[in-house]
Write a protein that holds these residues in place. Structure first.
Motif, PDB file in Angstrom:
ATOM      1  N   PHE A  50       0.840  -1.199   0.000  1.00  0.00           N
ATOM      2  CA  PHE A  50       0.000   0.000   0.000  1.00  0.00           C
ATOM      3  C   PHE A  50       0.879   1.255   0.000  1.00  0.00           C
ATOM      4  CE2 PHE A  50      -2.450   3.299   2.172  1.00  0.00           C
ATOM      5  CZ  PHE A  50      -3.599   3.307   1.388  1.00  0.00           C
ATOM      6  N   CYS A  51       1.946   1.246   0.807  1.00  0.00           N
ATOM      7  CA  CYS A  51       2.843   2.412   0.865  1.00  0.00           C
ATOM      8  C   CYS A  51       3.605   2.590  -0.440  1.00  0.00           C
ATOM      9  CB  CYS A  51       3.818   2.262   2.029  1.00  0.00           C
ATOM     10  SG  CYS A  51       3.042   2.461   3.636  1.00  0.00           S
ATOM     11  N   LEU A  52       3.915   1.504  -1.127  1.00  0.00           N
ATOM     12  CA  LEU A  52       4.603   1.621  -2.415  1.00  0.00           C
ATOM     13  C   LEU A  52       3.695   2.234  -3.478  1.00  0.00           C
ATOM     14  CD1 LEU A  52       6.605  -1.722  -2.783  1.00  0.00           C
ATOM     15  CD2 LEU A  52       7.498   0.564  -2.358  1.00  0.00           C
ATOM     16  N   VAL A  53       2.430   1.883  -3.452  1.00  0.00           N
ATOM     17  CA  VAL A  53       1.485   2.368  -4.458  1.00  0.00           C
ATOM     18  C   VAL A  53       1.119   3.826  -4.199  1.00  0.00           C
ATOM     19  CG1 VAL A  53      -0.841   2.074  -5.407  1.00  0.00           C
ATOM     20  CG2 VAL A  53       0.577   0.079  -4.932  1.00  0.00           C
ATOM     21  N   PHE A  54       0.904   4.174  -2.950  1.00  0.00           N
ATOM     22  CA  PHE A  54       0.473   5.532  -2.637  1.00  0.00           C
ATOM     23  C   PHE A  54       1.602   6.243  -2.010  1.00  0.00           C
ATOM     24  CE2 PHE A  54      -3.387   2.940  -2.643  1.00  0.00           C
ATOM     25  CZ  PHE A  54      -4.109   3.614  -3.600  1.00  0.00           C
TER      26      PHE A  54
END
Length: 156
Positions: free
Chosen positions: A152-156
């Motif tokens: 999730f942190c990589l995508v956003f």
């Protein structure tokens, strides 16, 4: 060599690491915000954007500054695990006491945030609530949840 099996030595070891991380964070903040220079700012800014300065600053941020924050953040979770592991099963006040500590941490973080934007203590206090909620889940579930958060942190 220190024996980490006893709880007293383990806490001293964790406290030593926490002090090391705090000292490193303080020194990097001093370097970043309170550098006294005889070079006029107009000249200093001109030479801060050249390739060598950018490479050195990125190296410093990733390999030095970032590690102190990482150690300090990791020790927040380790300290919770130690407190949780040392509590007695009959201790019914552990959760309210931990929430009280998180509230105090949040207040300190809020006061610090008023004076300096970017305080992390309020974030620790907020995320500490999730430590309480997730304290009884299994290792595989926790690992899956951590992997999901990482993606999730990589995508956003």
């Amino acid at each position: 060599m220190m024996n980490l099996n006893t709880s007293k030595n383990r806490i001293l070891f964790v406290d030593s690491l926490r002090g090391f991380a705090l000292l490193g964070m303080a020194l990097t903040h001093i370097r970043a915000w309170f550098v006294l220079s005889i070079i006029p700012n107009i000249i200093n800014v001109k030479y801060q954007n050249d390739l060598a300065s950018v490479v050195v600053n990125q190296f410093n941020n990733f390999f030095i500054v970032g590690k102190f924050y990482t150690i300090f953040s990791l020790l927040f979770g380790v300290s919770f695990a130690i407190q949780l592991g040392q509590r007695k099963d009959s201790d019914k006040k552990f959760i309210p006491r931990f929430i009280w500590r998180l509230l105090i941490l949040f207040i300190i973080g809020f006061i610090h945030h008023v004076h300096w934007n970017g305080d992390v203590l309020g974030v620790y206090a907020f995320l500490g609530v999730f430590l309480i909620l997730l304290r009884n889940i299994g290792s595989k579930t926790l690992l899956s949840f951590a992997f999901f958060l990482f993606l999730f942190c990589l995508v956003f």
